[in-house]
Design a protein around this motif. Structure first.
Motif, PDB file in Angstrom:
ATOM      1  N   ASN A  74      49.738  55.026  41.051  1.00 35.74           N
ATOM      2  CA  ASN A  74      48.492  54.281  40.853  1.00 35.74           C
ATOM      3  C   ASN A  74      48.600  52.937  41.573  1.00 35.74           C
ATOM      4  O   ASN A  74      48.784  51.892  40.964  1.00 35.74           O
ATOM      5  CB  ASN A  74      48.214  54.089  39.360  1.00 35.74           C
ATOM      6  CG  ASN A  74      46.866  53.451  39.102  1.00 35.74           C
ATOM      7  OD1 ASN A  74      46.146  53.109  40.020  1.00 35.74           O
ATOM      8  ND2 ASN A  74      46.533  53.288  37.834  1.00 35.74           N
ATOM      9  N   THR A  75      48.484  52.969  42.899  1.00 37.09           N
ATOM     10  CA  THR A  75      48.684  51.772  43.702  1.00 37.09           C
ATOM     11  C   THR A  75      47.580  50.738  43.490  1.00 37.09           C
ATOM     12  O   THR A  75      47.767  49.574  43.831  1.00 37.09           O
ATOM     13  CB  THR A  75      48.805  52.125  45.196  1.00 37.09           C
ATOM     14  OG1 THR A  75      47.662  52.901  45.585  1.00 37.09           O
ATOM     15  CG2 THR A  75      50.081  52.922  45.466  1.00 37.09           C
ATOM     16  N   ALA A  76      46.447  51.135  42.914  1.00 44.19           N
ATOM     17  CA  ALA A  76      45.402  50.163  42.583  1.00 44.19           C
ATOM     18  C   ALA A  76      45.932  49.110  41.615  1.00 44.19           C
ATOM     19  O   ALA A  76      45.483  47.965  41.623  1.00 44.19           O
ATOM     20  CB  ALA A  76      44.183  50.865  41.993  1.00 44.19           C
ATOM     21  N   ALA A  77      46.927  49.489  40.803  1.00 40.51           N
ATOM     22  CA  ALA A  77      47.517  48.556  39.835  1.00 40.51           C
ATOM     23  C   ALA A  77      48.322  47.450  40.521  1.00 40.51           C
ATOM     24  O   ALA A  77      48.571  46.408  39.920  1.00 40.51           O
ATOM     25  CB  ALA A  77      48.391  49.306  38.841  1.00 40.51           C
ATOM     26  N   LEU A  78      48.721  47.659  41.771  1.00 41.79           N
ATOM     27  CA  LEU A  78      49.417  46.607  42.504  1.00 41.79           C
ATOM     28  C   LEU A  78      48.487  45.428  42.754  1.00 41.79           C
ATOM     29  O   LEU A  78      48.877  44.270  42.646  1.00 41.79           O
ATOM     30  CB  LEU A  78      49.964  47.138  43.834  1.00 41.79           C
ATOM     31  CG  LEU A  78      51.029  48.227  43.734  1.00 41.79           C
ATOM     32  CD1 LEU A  78      51.321  48.806  45.113  1.00 41.79           C
ATOM     33  CD2 LEU A  78      52.295  47.689  43.083  1.00 41.79           C
ATOM     34  N   GLU A  79      47.241  45.726  43.105  1.00 45.91           N
ATOM     35  CA  GLU A  79      46.237  44.694  43.366  1.00 45.91           C
ATOM     36  C   GLU A  79      45.625  44.169  42.074  1.00 45.91           C
ATOM     37  O   GLU A  79      45.272  42.996  41.983  1.00 45.91           O
ATOM     38  CB  GLU A  79      45.117  45.254  44.259  1.00 45.91           C
ATOM     39  CG  GLU A  79      45.569  45.672  45.638  1.00 45.91           C
ATOM     40  CD  GLU A  79      45.991  44.479  46.484  1.00 45.91           C
ATOM     41  OE1 GLU A  79      45.331  43.424  46.416  1.00 45.91           O
ATOM     42  OE2 GLU A  79      46.996  44.609  47.206  1.00 45.91           O
ATOM     43  N   GLU A  80      45.471  45.042  41.083  1.00 50.93           N
ATOM     44  CA  GLU A  80      44.823  44.696  39.819  1.00 50.93           C
ATOM     45  C   GLU A  80      45.660  45.222  38.656  1.00 50.93           C
ATOM     46  O   GLU A  80      45.343  46.249  38.060  1.00 50.93           O
ATOM     47  CB  GLU A  80      43.403  45.283  39.790  1.00 50.93           C
ATOM     48  CG  GLU A  80      42.580  44.871  38.604  1.00 50.93           C
ATOM     49  CD  GLU A  80      42.509  43.358  38.401  1.00 50.93           C
ATOM     50  OE1 GLU A  80      42.893  42.903  37.319  1.00 50.93           O
ATOM     51  OE2 GLU A  80      42.082  42.648  39.333  1.00 50.93           O
ATOM     52  N   PRO A  81      46.774  44.521  38.323  1.00 51.72           N
ATOM     53  CA  PRO A  81      47.682  44.993  37.281  1.00 51.72           C
ATOM     54  C   PRO A  81      47.004  45.242  35.935  1.00 51.72           C
ATOM     55  O   PRO A  81      47.443  46.091  35.157  1.00 51.72           O
ATOM     56  CB  PRO A  81      48.725  43.874  37.178  1.00 51.72           C
ATOM     57  CG  PRO A  81      48.673  43.169  38.487  1.00 51.72           C
ATOM     58  CD  PRO A  81      47.247  43.273  38.943  1.00 51.72           C
ATOM     59  N   ARG A  82      45.927  44.537  35.644  1.00 55.84           N
ATOM     60  CA  ARG A  82      45.252  44.700  34.352  1.00 55.84           C
ATOM     61  C   ARG A  82      44.632  46.079  34.176  1.00 55.84           C
ATOM     62  O   ARG A  82      44.257  46.445  33.072  1.00 55.84           O
ATOM     63  CB  ARG A  82      44.196  43.617  34.154  1.00 55.84           C
ATOM     64  CG  ARG A  82      44.818  42.255  33.953  1.00 55.84           C
ATOM     65  CD  ARG A  82      43.786  41.194  33.742  1.00 55.84           C
ATOM     66  NE  ARG A  82      44.453  39.888  33.718  1.00 55.84           N
ATOM     67  CZ  ARG A  82      43.961  38.840  33.112  1.00 55.84           C
ATOM     68  NH1 ARG A  82      42.810  38.919  32.484  1.00 55.84           N
ATOM     69  NH2 ARG A  82      44.604  37.702  33.131  1.00 55.84           N
ATOM     70  N   LEU A  83      44.537  46.848  35.248  1.00 53.60           N
ATOM     71  CA  LEU A  83      44.084  48.241  35.112  1.00 53.60           C
ATOM     72  C   LEU A  83      44.954  48.996  34.112  1.00 53.60           C
ATOM     73  O   LEU A  83      44.477  49.881  33.408  1.00 53.60           O
ATOM     74  CB  LEU A  83      44.125  48.971  36.459  1.00 53.60           C
ATOM     75  CG  LEU A  83      43.035  48.652  37.464  1.00 53.60           C
ATOM     76  CD1 LEU A  83      43.332  49.347  38.793  1.00 53.60           C
ATOM     77  CD2 LEU A  83      41.674  49.054  36.942  1.00 53.60           C
ATOM     78  N   LEU A  84      46.229  48.636  34.048  1.00 51.86           N
ATOM     79  CA  LEU A  84      47.146  49.320  33.137  1.00 51.86           C
ATOM     80  C   LEU A  84      46.856  49.011  31.669  1.00 51.86           C
ATOM     81  O   LEU A  84      47.351  49.688  30.783  1.00 51.86           O
ATOM     82  CB  LEU A  84      48.594  48.993  33.483  1.00 51.86           C
ATOM     83  CG  LEU A  84      49.045  49.403  34.886  1.00 51.86           C
ATOM     84  CD1 LEU A  84      50.521  49.127  35.075  1.00 51.86           C
ATOM     85  CD2 LEU A  84      48.721  50.856  35.177  1.00 51.86           C
ATOM     86  N   ASN A  85      46.023  48.005  31.420  1.00 53.00           N
ATOM     87  CA  ASN A  85      45.590  47.695  30.060  1.00 53.00           C
ATOM     88  C   ASN A  85      44.293  48.417  29.695  1.00 53.00           C
ATOM     89  O   ASN A  85      43.848  48.363  28.551  1.00 53.00           O
ATOM     90  CB  ASN A  85      45.366  46.185  29.888  1.00 53.00           C
ATOM     91  CG  ASN A  85      46.663  45.407  29.990  1.00 53.00           C
ATOM     92  OD1 ASN A  85      46.869  44.681  30.941  1.00 53.00           O
ATOM     93  ND2 ASN A  85      47.536  45.580  29.026  1.00 53.00           N
ATOM     94  N   SER A  86      43.695  49.103  30.647  1.00 53.27           N
ATOM     95  CA  SER A  86      42.417  49.773  30.418  1.00 53.27           C
ATOM     96  C   SER A  86      42.545  50.895  29.400  1.00 53.27           C
ATOM     97  O   SER A  86      43.586  51.546  29.297  1.00 53.27           O
ATOM     98  CB  SER A  86      41.899  50.338  31.743  1.00 53.27           C
ATOM     99  OG  SER A  86      40.783  51.168  31.526  1.00 53.27           O
ATOM    100  N   ALA A  87      41.475  51.134  28.673  1.00 54.58           N
ATOM    101  CA  ALA A  87      41.424  52.280  27.755  1.00 54.58           C
ATOM    102  C   ALA A  87      41.052  53.555  28.500  1.00 54.58           C
ATOM    103  O   ALA A  87      41.165  54.652  27.958  1.00 54.58           O
ATOM    104  CB  ALA A  87      40.413  52.014  26.640  1.00 54.58           C
ATOM    105  N   GLN A  88      40.634  53.428  29.756  1.00 51.43           N
ATOM    106  CA  GLN A  88      40.179  54.572  30.550  1.00 51.43           C
ATOM    107  C   GLN A  88      41.363  55.244  31.249  1.00 51.43           C
ATOM    108  O   GLN A  88      42.047  54.606  32.055  1.00 51.43           O
ATOM    109  CB  GLN A  88      39.162  54.127  31.605  1.00 51.43           C
ATOM    110  CG  GLN A  88      37.958  53.404  31.036  1.00 51.43           C
ATOM    111  CD  GLN A  88      37.212  54.242  30.023  1.00 51.43           C
ATOM    112  OE1 GLN A  88      37.007  55.429  30.221  1.00 51.43           O
ATOM    113  NE2 GLN A  88      36.824  53.633  28.910  1.00 51.43           N
ATOM    114  N   PRO A  89      41.605  56.542  30.964  1.00 53.22           N
ATOM    115  CA  PRO A  89      42.734  57.250  31.590  1.00 53.22           C
ATOM    116  C   PRO A  89      42.701  57.221  33.121  1.00 53.22           C
ATOM    117  O   PRO A  89      43.750  57.182  33.753  1.00 53.22           O
ATOM    118  CB  PRO A  89      42.590  58.681  31.081  1.00 53.22           C
ATOM    119  CG  PRO A  89      41.783  58.563  29.829  1.00 53.22           C
ATOM    120  CD  PRO A  89      40.885  57.378  30.021  1.00 53.22           C
ATOM    121  N   GLU A  90      41.501  57.214  33.703  1.00 52.43           N
ATOM    122  CA  GLU A  90      41.430  57.212  35.170  1.00 52.43           C
ATOM    123  C   GLU A  90      41.866  55.874  35.760  1.00 52.43           C
ATOM    124  O   GLU A  90      42.116  55.770  36.958  1.00 52.43           O
ATOM    125  CB  GLU A  90      40.020  57.578  35.658  1.00 52.43           C
ATOM    126  CG  GLU A  90      38.928  56.617  35.254  1.00 52.43           C
ATOM    127  CD  GLU A  90      38.269  56.922  33.903  1.00 52.43           C
ATOM    128  OE1 GLU A  90      37.224  56.326  33.635  1.00 52.43           O
ATOM    129  OE2 GLU A  90      38.795  57.739  33.120  1.00 52.43           O
TER     130      GLU A  90
END
Length: 111
Positions: A74-90
């Motif tokens: 999930n390389t999007a998390a490199l730019e936006e680490p807070r994605l890993l805090n999302s409740a959305q599995p995608e």
């Protein structure tokens, strides 16, 4: 679709792929993610580091509960680490594996 749990991670089987993501409990325990660094390499062994992260409550390494070939990170998390805090599995998935031993997956705890 089958879902298992290990190391405070969800492991979801979709056909021949296995998607590893953090459980809500782990997300709560670590706090807001501010930095993510994925491990290198095309394969993960059981216990290998998937990624290192820095969050508001901790700095830690997330280790893989399964061995397999890395299909995608999930390389999007490199730019936006807070994605890993999302409740959305995608948004909060960590890594997708293939070539996983189905017997090793089967013995993990049901989610």
């Amino acid at each position: 679709m089958t879902k298992k749990i290990a190391n405070y991670l969800w492991i979801e089987q979709r056909d021949k792929d296995y998607i590893i993501s953090m459980t809500p409990e782990l997300q709560d325990d670590i706090g807001t993610v501010g930095y993510v660094e994925f491990s290198e390499g095309d394969h993960l062994a059981t216990g290998d580091v998937i990624l290192n992260l820095e969050a508001s409550k901790t700095v830690m390494a997330i280790v893989s509960p399964l061995a397999g070939k890395v299909l995608e990170r999930n390389t999007a998390a490199l730019e936006e680490p807070r994605l890993l805090n999302s409740a959305q599995p995608e948004d909060h998935w960590l890594v997708k594996l293939t070539e996983v031993d189905s017997a090793a997956f089967a013995v993990l705890e049901d989610a």
